[in-house]
Each structure stands twice: as C-alpha cells, then as structure tokens.
Design a protein around this motif. Structure first.
Motif, PDB file in Angstrom:
ATOM      1  N   LYS A 120       0.832  -1.204   0.000  1.00 13.97           N
ATOM      2  CA  LYS A 120       0.000   0.000   0.000  1.00 13.97           C
ATOM      3  C   LYS A 120       0.867   1.255   0.000  1.00 13.97           C
ATOM      4  CE  LYS A 120      -3.639   2.352   2.628  1.00 13.97           C
ATOM      5  NZ  LYS A 120      -4.528   2.293   3.818  1.00 13.97           N
ATOM      6  N   LYS A 121       1.899   1.272   0.835  1.00 17.37           N
ATOM      7  CA  LYS A 121       2.770   2.441   0.927  1.00 17.37           C
ATOM      8  C   LYS A 121       3.546   2.657  -0.366  1.00 17.37           C
ATOM      9  CE  LYS A 121       6.473   4.491   3.701  1.00 17.37           C
ATOM     10  NZ  LYS A 121       7.340   4.351   4.901  1.00 17.37           N
ATOM     11  N   SER A 179       2.843   1.624  -3.476  1.00 24.26           N
ATOM     12  CA  SER A 179       1.981   2.002  -4.600  1.00 24.26           C
ATOM     13  C   SER A 179       1.515   3.440  -4.469  1.00 24.26           C
ATOM     14  CB  SER A 179       0.782   1.060  -4.684  1.00 24.26           C
ATOM     15  OG  SER A 179       0.015   1.087  -3.487  1.00 24.26           O
ATOM     16  N   LYS A 180       1.218   3.876  -3.240  1.00 23.08           N
ATOM     17  CA  LYS A 180       0.803   5.264  -3.014  1.00 23.08           C
ATOM     18  C   LYS A 180       1.925   6.225  -3.392  1.00 23.08           C
ATOM     19  CE  LYS A 180      -1.078   8.269   0.624  1.00 23.08           C
ATOM     20  NZ  LYS A 180      -1.472   8.344   2.055  1.00 23.08           N
ATOM     21  N   ASP A 181       3.158   5.864  -3.073  1.00 23.52           N
ATOM     22  CA  ASP A 181       4.312   6.701  -3.389  1.00 23.52           C
ATOM     23  C   ASP A 181       4.498   6.826  -4.897  1.00 23.52           C
ATOM     24  OD1 ASP A 181       6.678   8.196  -2.989  1.00 23.52           O
ATOM     25  OD2 ASP A 181       7.894   6.385  -3.132  1.00 23.52           O
ATOM     26  N   ALA A 199       1.746   9.029  -6.399  1.00 20.07           N
ATOM     27  CA  ALA A 199       1.933  10.437  -6.045  1.00 20.07           C
ATOM     28  C   ALA A 199       3.055  11.066  -6.875  1.00 20.07           C
ATOM     29  CB  ALA A 199       2.235  10.564  -4.554  1.00 20.07           C
ATOM     30  N   LYS A 219      -3.727   3.323 -11.016  1.00 18.78           N
ATOM     31  CA  LYS A 219      -4.646   4.080 -10.163  1.00 18.78           C
ATOM     32  C   LYS A 219      -6.045   3.485 -10.176  1.00 18.78           C
ATOM     33  CE  LYS A 219      -6.038   8.865  -9.232  1.00 18.78           C
ATOM     34  NZ  LYS A 219      -5.892  10.281  -9.668  1.00 18.78           N
TER      35      LYS A 219
END
Length: 497
Positions: free
Chosen positions: A374-375, A377-379, A382, A491
């Motif tokens: 999760k961390k 993929s979010k990075d 972004a 996304k």
C-alpha cells in the motif's frame, strides 16, 4: 528428520591443498558413489527434494534432502541404511516425499562419483565438519567436474560457521554456492545451466514477517550467486544483465523488510550490493545501446548516418573497459565476501535477536506485506501525478520507486492468492510503466554514453554519429503516453492484497 546448517563453496581444484592446510585438523578420505532418483516427470525435483542412494565407508544409505527447513542454510534431511541398489519405497513413504511420488516408478537421473576429504574443526566454540569433494557428475555420456567445499555446523552457534568461512576465504578463492549437487546433476541431465530452474520462495499464510524475509532472502541470494557464477564462466550481455538485476532485487528486498530487521548490519550489505550493480551498469548500458541503437543503424541499407563505423569502434573500446570492471566486481575476492556477509546476516544477524524488533519480526507476513504494498503504490502514484512536468532526474526517481514496487509485487504476491486477475493487472501495468520509463532513461543515457565514447576516441566522425543517433521527439512522445497510460491503470485497479 535432522536439521543441518551448512555452507557450500565452489573452489578451483588447485586451491584444495591451501584449504586443507588451513583447516589443519586430521581427517579421513572416503569414496562416495551416489545415484540420484526421480519419477519420469521429476516430481521430487519440482517439489524441492533430492533423493539419492549412496555407497560409502558406512555402507549403503538412502538420503532425502529438502531445499529448506526454516532457515537460510537449513535443510531437511531423512537418512537411513538400505540394502538394495535402488530406493527403499517403504522408507520413502515415511517422509514428505512419499505422497509426492505416490507409487510412481523411480529411475536413475544422474550419478555422482566423488572423493571426499573430511576434517573435523573446532572454531569459535563450535564443532564444524569440513568436506572437500573432488570428482564428477555423470548423466549418460555427459560429465561435469565437482570441486567444492562444504562446511556443516555440528555443534555451536551459526556465527562460528560463517567466521570459519571468512577465514578460509581470506586464504583461497571461494565462491559461495546455493546450488546443490542434485541441482547441478539435474542441470547436466537436462542440458541446462546450473541453477537455471531455481524455484521461487515458498511463502505461506501462517508465516511471520521474519520467516518470509529469510525465505525470500535465501532465494534472492541464491539467484545472485548463480548469476555471478554465470558471468565468471561465460561473460556476455545476458550474464551482465542477470547479475545486475539479481543485485538490485536483493537490495530492494533488504529495503522492503527494513521495518522488520531495522538497520543492524544491513547498511554495509546494501551499500556493497549497490556498488556491485553500479559496477555492472556501464557494461549493461553499452550492451543495450549497441544492440538497440547503433547496430540497427549500422546494418541499415543505405546507412542513414555518416561515421557509424568510427562510432562503433569507440563503443567497442568503451565496452571492453566496462566488461573488465564488471568481471572484476564479480571475481571471487570481491564478490565472495559480499555474498558471505549477506548469508551470515540472513541466517545469524543481530536483527534476529534485536529486542526492539520482536513484535515486528512476529508480525503476520500478510499484514506486513499489505502495508508495504500500500505504501509503495501510493508513493509511485503520487510521484507520477504530473508526469509531463517532471525533469529527467525526477522521472528517474519515479522509475526507481516503480522498480521497487515491481520487485515487491513479485516477492509478496504468493501471500495473496485470492485475486489473481487483480494481481495480473497490477503486474502488467507496473511492467508497462517500467518499460516506458526505462525507454526514456535509455534515450538520455544512451546519448551520453555514445558521446563520451566518441570523445574518448577523439574522432570527430564518431562524435557526429553519436549526436545524429539521438532519439527522435516522436519516440519520446510515444513513451510518455505509454507511461501515463500505465499510471492510470495502476490508479484504477483495485489492490490484490
């Protein structure tokens, strides 16, 4: 079942006497002739087992070994005396391999004819058995030499085993190997490179994060050692690429599990792996540029650019220098200590007893993996929010983060088997992103490499050709569109974890 912890090293035959002199202790010499058996479809091998019947001083014994039994260099072993020339099916049925064979016929696959020199060594409060094997593997008419050293911990702490290995490595070139004789024998029988079919790490739902890290680390280190061996034996573009990728994957794994291991002793290994990958980089980048840019232009009829022959000469000169550095980085005196340090840290590093990390080590692997995915993929999403506004360095940073996400997906996916279609979409989109960003990076890097090679040669025709081969704007636009589409897909798709 007995649990053995052992290290295996490939050695040059001429280094044998130096190793025995350093071990010092008195021992015995034995003749060991073994035949390895499997079903017609190699069911035992596919399940991670090796089955042999060996004749030696202690009589005839049947031995079944598993690929792993909980630690990095721990292996499950089931051994018993037998009377017949082939495997005892009743004994085999009492092991995990019984249900795998399931009554199928067992036939010889290959044989090992080895002379073993034994030494029993006391080192650092531990008792370690050293076995120096010299001989050959036989599969039909094919032969492969055997020259290896095995160190097996009999009593004491694993750290002593690695200390002895370091001492020996300082006196003779040793190459750490996670490829067993069984794997090498199968490779010989099937006409493959040793270690070419190394299986992925086995991850289960009930694993703790520390157990998952050791399993993944074992696999990644094994692939690193196989790749280094391949480069040393037969240098070439594929060998350079495979070793560079293996170094990057192992380093990414160390970063991925940093919340579990902390920083204890991890930084030196990570830095050494980065240095290895960097040493291989110029050779790999020149291989790509020559194959994908210079050669197609040089083979075109008519040639679209003048000075291609001069540029080719400059590129070959640069490539030879780059390969020399790559081979130096993979040589036993450089690579050997690196691999052994990683191995020691995985099996017996301080992180395993760090009181501040007890809870982290015991975290369920699925919980840990979901949080990390999760961390990461979010990075990535972004950083890629406004892709067209990023400069080259920012795009490169995005590419590195995306590569880390790709490696994490590859490593942790077995923990999440419930959504295979989502996993497939995640993997494909991330791969497309890497391909597009990699293409953009290759454009900039390739032009720089060609220019530097031409300038080093001092040939104006080579410099002209290097500039003329710069990528066309339409190629850049196409790669940007592909990268944006891949980010949009990442996304949109639901998490598979």
């Amino acid at each position: 079942m007995d649990r053995e912890i052992e290290l295996k090293f490939l050695i040059a035959p001429e280094a044998s006497d130096a190793i025995l002199d350093r071990l010092g202790a008195q021992g015995a010499v034995r003749r060991l002739d073994a035949t390895y058996y499997d079903t017609a479809d190699h069911a035992l091998r596919r399940a991670g087992f090796g089955l042999r019947v060996r004749d030696g001083d202690g009589g005839r014994k049947q031995t079944l070994k598993s690929a792993s039994a909980g630690g990095v260099f721990a292996r499950g072993e089931w051994e018993a005396p037998v009377s017949g020339p082939g495997p005892d099916r009743d004994l085999l049925d009492q092991t995990p391999a019984g249900r795998i064979v399931n009554g199928d016929v067992l036939a010889p696959v290959f044989a090992a004819r080895v002379e073993r020199t034994l030494r029993l060594v006391e080192h650092g409060g531990a008792v370690i058995e050293a076995a120096l094997d010299r001989g050959e593997l036989q599969a039909g008419t094919d032969r492969a030499a055997v020259s290896e050293l095995e160190l097996e911990l009999k009593t004491g702490q694993p750290a002593a085993l690695f200390d002895l290995a370091r001492d020996l490595m300082a006196h003779a070139p040793l190459r750490l190997s996670l490829v067993s004789k069984a794997e090498r024998g199968y490779a010989l029988a099937l006409g493959e490179a040793p270690g070419a079919r190394r299986e992925a790490a086995v991850l289960t739902r009930d694993m703790a994060a520390a157990e998952a890290f050791q399993a993944l680390g074992n696999t990644a280190l094994g692939r690193l050692c196989v790749a280094a061996e391949a480069l040393a034996d037969l240098p070439g573009p594929d060998a350079v690429h495979n070793l560079r990728v293996a170094a990057r994957r192992l380093r990414a794994l160390l970063k991925l599990f940093r919340p579990v291991t902390g920083k204890l002793a991890a930084t030196p290994a990570s830095d050494a792996l980065k240095a290895l990958a960097n040493a291989l980089g110029p050779a790999r980048d020149l291989d790509v540029y020559i194959a994908e840019t210079w050669r197609p232009a040089a083979e075109a009829d008519p040639q679209p650019v003048e000075g291609l022959a001069a540029l080719g000469k400059a590129l070959i000169e640069a490539q030879q220098v780059a390969y020399s550095r790559a081979l130096e980085a993979a040589a036993p005196d450089r690579f050997g200590p690196l691999a052994l340090d990683v191995a020691a840290w995985l099996e017996a590093g301080d992180w395993l007893s760090d009181p501040e990390r007890v809870e982290d080590r015991g975290t369920p692997a699925r919980v840990f993996a979901a949080g990390r995915l999760k961390k990461l993929s979010k990075d990535v999403l972004a950083r890629g929010e406004d892709l067209e506004a990023l400069d080259h360095e920012e795009r490169h940073a995005l590419r590195i983060r995306g590569k880390g996400l790709r490696y994490a997906i590859d490593a942790l996916a077995p923990l999440f088997p419930d959504h295979p279609k989502r996993l497939e979409r995640w993997s494909a989109a991330n791969r497309d992103l890497q391909d597009a960003l990699g293409g953009l990076n290759d454009q900039a890097l390739g032009a720089s490499l060609a220019r530097d090679a031409a300038l080093a040669e001092g040939d104006p025709q080579a410099a002209y050709a290097a500039g003329a081969l710069s990528a066309a704007p339409e190629t850049t636009d196409k790669l940007m569109r592909e990268a944006k589409a891949a980010l949009a897909e990442l996304k949109a798709v639901k998490p598979f974890w």
